[in-house]
Design a protein around this motif. Sequence first.
Motif, PDB file in Angstrom:
ATOM      1  N   PHE A  17       0.807  -1.210   0.000  1.00 32.30           N
ATOM      2  CA  PHE A  17       0.000   0.000   0.000  1.00 32.30           C
ATOM      3  C   PHE A  17       0.846   1.268   0.000  1.00 32.30           C
ATOM      4  N   SER A  48      -3.831   3.496  -2.296  1.00 31.31           N
ATOM      5  CA  SER A  48      -4.088   2.284  -3.069  1.00 31.31           C
ATOM      6  C   SER A  48      -3.535   1.070  -2.330  1.00 31.31           C
ATOM      7  N   THR A  69      -5.554  -4.031  -7.710  1.00 29.16           N
ATOM      8  CA  THR A  69      -5.302  -2.953  -6.751  1.00 29.16           C
ATOM      9  C   THR A  69      -6.581  -2.149  -6.505  1.00 29.16           C
ATOM     10  N   GLU A  70      -6.898  -1.945  -5.231  1.00 30.07           N
ATOM     11  CA  GLU A  70      -8.068  -1.153  -4.842  1.00 30.07           C
ATOM     12  C   GLU A  70      -7.608   0.223  -4.361  1.00 30.07           C
ATOM     13  N   SER A  71      -8.363   1.238  -4.733  1.00 28.30           N
ATOM     14  CA  SER A  71      -8.026   2.597  -4.316  1.00 28.30           C
ATOM     15  C   SER A  71      -9.204   3.231  -3.591  1.00 28.30           C
ATOM     16  N   TRP A  73     -10.370   7.032  -2.052  1.00 30.66           N
ATOM     17  CA  TRP A  73     -10.015   8.444  -2.089  1.00 30.66           C
ATOM     18  C   TRP A  73     -11.041   9.300  -1.363  1.00 30.66           C
ATOM     19  N   ASN A 202      -4.769   9.184  -8.692  1.00 28.86           N
ATOM     20  CA  ASN A 202      -5.069   7.758  -8.641  1.00 28.86           C
ATOM     21  C   ASN A 202      -4.113   6.963  -9.543  1.00 28.86           C
ATOM     22  N   VAL A 206      -1.549   4.022  -8.139  1.00 27.41           N
ATOM     23  CA  VAL A 206      -1.720   2.641  -8.593  1.00 27.41           C
ATOM     24  C   VAL A 206      -0.440   2.144  -9.267  1.00 27.41           C
ATOM     25  N   ILE A 209       2.065   1.191  -6.683  1.00 27.38           N
ATOM     26  CA  ILE A 209       1.818  -0.134  -6.104  1.00 27.38           C
ATOM     27  C   ILE A 209       2.406  -1.217  -7.004  1.00 27.38           C
TER      28      ILE A 209
END
Length: 244
Positions: A17, A48, A69-71, A73, A202, A206, A209
Motif C-alpha cells: 500500500f 491504493s 489494486t483497490e483505491s 479516495w 489515482n 496505482v 503499487i
Amino acid sequence: MSKQMKLKVNKCRIVFFDLEFYVPESSRVKTGLCYNPWDKKCKLLGGSFLVANPENDFQISEGEVLKKTESFWLWDFKDERELLVTIYELLKKALLVVHNAHQKRVSPLLCGIGISSSDVPILIELFKRYQILSNAEAFKFQSHFRVIDLSQLAIACFNNSNEYLYPKVKNDLLRKYIPNKNFASGKSVWNLYETGKYGEINSRVVEEIAATHALYKYILSDYRKFKRLEKNDKTNFKLEDQVS
C-alpha cells in the motif's frame, strides 16, 4: 512460529500500500515529513492497496496487478473518517484471513517503501484520532501486523562503504531495479489535489503499487542469489579442505 505450526502460504497476505496526503501551505516545511495526523488542517487523501496472496499473486502480470489494486479516495467518501473506516476494514479482513488459518500465530505483512516511519504510524494515529480504535485497541491492532519496509530490506542489495546502514529512498530502488521508472515527490500531489486532478493522483499511486510489487520480487531474487552464492562458497570451501 512453532515448529508444529505449518505455514499455509495460500492463507497468508501481503498488503502492498501507499498513502497520499495534502498539506496546506501554512503547515509546509522545507525538509522532512510535512504531514501530521493531528494537524486538522492536513488531509489524508487516501491511497491504493493490493492485498496479495503470496502463493498466487507473484506470477501475475503488471496489468493484473493494476486490476487487483483497490483505491480509496477522500473525494469518494462523505468525510475522512468514513475513508479511514474503509481502510481499517480492509486491513482487518486481511488480518482475519491469516489469523483464522494459523490460530493467530502468523501475521499479515504490510509492505511499502518508507512505510515504517510514515504510512503505518500515521494510520494508527488516525484510527485513534477519529475514535475508530481506542489507544489500547490501536496498539493491539498494530501489533498483529508485521512490516516489510523495502527501503530497509534493500540495504543489503547496495554497496555500503561505511557502517551507517541508512534506508534507501524510493528512487534509489527504482534506479537499481526499474531504471525506466521514476516518481516525483509526494509533494507534487498537493498541486494535483488543489487543481482537482484526482484521476492523475489515482493513476500515479496505482502505478507505485505495481512498482512496489515488482521491487519486492527483485529484492527477493537478489536474496536468493546471495544464498546460492553462500551455498556455493561453502561447497568450494569443503572441497578445498578435503584436497588439503
